[in-house]
Design an enzyme around this catalytic site. Sequence first.
Site, short mmCIF file in Angstrom:
data_model
loop_
_atom_site.label_atom_id
_atom_site.label_comp_id
_atom_site.label_asym_id
_atom_site.label_seq_id
_atom_site.Cartn_x
_atom_site.Cartn_y
_atom_site.Cartn_z
N LYS A 1 -1.36 -2.94 0.94
CA LYS A 1 -0.83 -4.30 0.91
C LYS A 1 0.63 -4.23 1.36
CE LYS A 1 -2.00 -4.61 -3.42
NZ LYS A 1 -2.71 -5.86 -3.52
N ARG A 2 1.23 -5.39 1.53
CA ARG A 2 2.65 -5.43 1.88
C ARG A 2 3.46 -4.67 0.82
NH1 ARG A 2 6.35 -9.46 0.53
NH2 ARG A 2 4.63 -10.69 -0.31
N LYS B 1 4.55 -5.69 -6.28
CA LYS B 1 3.19 -5.18 -6.10
C LYS B 1 3.04 -3.78 -6.70
CE LYS B 1 2.39 -8.05 -2.02
NZ LYS B 1 1.26 -8.89 -2.47
N LYS C 1 -11.76 -8.42 -1.02
CA LYS C 1 -12.41 -7.61 0.02
C LYS C 1 -12.92 -6.29 -0.56
CE LYS C 1 -9.27 -9.72 3.27
NZ LYS C 1 -7.90 -9.64 3.82
#
Length: 807
Positions: free
Chosen positions: A543-544, A549, A655
């Site tokens: 992910k970014r 995060k 996903k």
Amino acid sequence: MTYNKEALKEAIVQKLRLNYGCTEQQANDGEMLKACAMVLRDIMAERGVQTRLDTNRQEKRKVHYMSMEFLMGRSLMKNAYNLGLLEPLREAVGELGFKAADLFDMEPDAGLGNGGLGRLAACYLDSMTTLDIPATGYSICYELGIFKQKIVEGQQVELPDDWKNLGDAWLMPKPQEAEEIHFGGKVRTRWDNGHHMVVHEDYTRVLAIPCDMEVAGYGTEHVNTLRLWDAKSPKPIDMQLFRAGQYLQASEEQAMADVISKILYPEDNHYEGKSLRLKQQYFFVSATVQSITRQHIEVYGTLKNFHEKNVIQINDTHPALVIPELMRILIDDAGMNWEEAWHITKNAVAYTNHTVLAEALECWPQKLMEELLPRVWQIIQEISKRWQERVEGFYHGDMQKVEKMAIIWGGSVRMANLCIAGGTAVNGVSALHSDILRNDVFRDACVMEPEKFKNVTNGIDHRRWLAQINPGLDSLICELTGGNDYLTVPQKLRELESYADDAAVLKRLEEIKQQNKEAFAKFAKRQQGVVLNTNGIFDVQVKRLHEYKRQLLNVLHIISLYLQLKDHPDMEMVPQTFLFGAKAAPGYAVAKRIIQLINSLADEINNNPICKDKLQVVFLENYRVSMAEMLMPASEVSQQISTAGKEASGTGNMKFMMNGALTVGTLDGANVEMHEMLGDENIFLFGLTADEAARLSTNYDPMLFYNRDGMLRRVLDQIKHGFRDGKTYEDLYQRLLYGANCPADQYLLLADFGSYCAAEQRMVNTYRNREQWNKMSLRNIARSGIFAADRSIAEYAENIWHVPYKK
């Protein structure tokens, strides 16, 4: 015309001859790729013309989806799949002497986005088309888009990504539909026969040239469009300066225009960067609104019914200037009074919020807005004044609430508040996120207008992110559910759950996963020369790169495993292969340091013999859509470990779930709804809840955790002292324990460390029981249908856009 293998062959050969002056024997792979793209583009263009004719004839309401990002990825296989031509295209290309797989692989990703925001927009455009909703996406035709990431001595280096070299075969420039954008200058006003006239003069002109990309839906003749705006100067080169040898000055105006569409998200930590970003946003918005209103007038002859036939969905705050720009056109060009223009605008614009982080709720310096957009600034001032009067009246002059909800305050223009004031709906993108917007971030606005606030949980294009990228799993699903109906009815996936006790099905599921792991290992070896241990758990965080995060929390846990292994080299251990993929914003120094730390740790672990066949860490260079398409089917563990209350939704989590990976995560974003679907027994939860995190943050001392937990102390000391490559990370150590121009450990990594390590251990223990693991994997797939983008778009259509859709 019906296209089969022979028709496709003939069309491709004609494209090669007419466009490249060569036969199929003379063509190279790039020319063949472009010829195939042009053939599919022609099919979609023809259908697109008919779609637009039908839409106008039936006077349907249109959706205009505005996003600064559309992360489309590769299009050749996707478009062929949606058109039902994938197998005929493969056969046609093969008979012409080429390998379809090679062509699919060489197509560049259309790098028009940075991460989840842009990928969501791409998924939604696919679903809108599949559901027969007349829609157009709008963005900028970035020449370079997101950068190519190169890792040099462990550090991220940004390289230009010239995706248009091969990717421009999908684009259809339409210079005859160019729009003119005005920057700077001054505004004069006068009264003429009772009408307030506005004259904008001495401005700088930039042309917005539309480059259209057609988008095919699945199982439908309906085709929508992604309109990308390219910036050009209307002035030719100054030949007098050129003849005098002043070459740079001669083309200066052209260069100033071109830079607007040069690159996605220029750095804005200086005045020039802020100015360019604001120019990008207004260029994009003004071109789009002018185009929409012009097309509307061509059909209806008036803008008085604009809101009845159009809805503009703005994806995050970047397109917020659509509100004053639409007001400008309605008042200055169409001659409406303020009340009529405001009624139309408010009922035509809806806003999706994607973040609770203050840094991402855009604010622009008032001075910059005045200088670059003088007429728009006047309109924003009037919107702000009227909104503030409403707030003061509702809250009886409570200036604390007025200050919080103001559009203009303290020399700044607050774009999120502009969206709330000027839109018909405001929605979050997961149940938790929408609750936080209602009860915290936009609480006072919600009390004023509760009916305006809605929720639409994000979704993903399951046709791409399951069926297309995971053909083994797709075949199994079709066999078990009696066909491929799940492609348009994703709830059919729930039928898989009846096989949770079928040993043969579980065995096949495990075999499919192992084949996907081995396929990804070959890809990784080819891409960056790394040899992955396919016997290890593929534990993935992609992910970014952002501190919230918490890639760094993942790193802390891996260091703890490494230290345990050093203490007990002979300890029994389930092999684990930790895979990271992320790009850090070029100006985000801390994020780039975390990438460097991951690579230092990888170097340490992968070169220590005690870790062989037990522990492996790999940072995957240049993570992008096409890599994700290889990685998602191969992943076994999905790391969704953001600080609770910080992630709006996430779509990577969906996903992974849809491809049978099990989630280790916090109750954050859409993880909350995933947990509701899966129960405690099919997900590995840990950490503070959003409420607990908010309470702890008010009086948090990370040193308490450092002093209390011996392993955590050793891990942080290891970061401080560094690794075999000689690099030390005392800056990150200091940031976690003491802060550095920020609160110490502001994303609560140390508070969640013990719980996270325990969840990882539960995951590993479960992995040992292959039957239990495969049952959990099957249940994740079976219950993932709710996270299909078709469901999200249906909710937008019913609750926000009020447009019909194919059910």
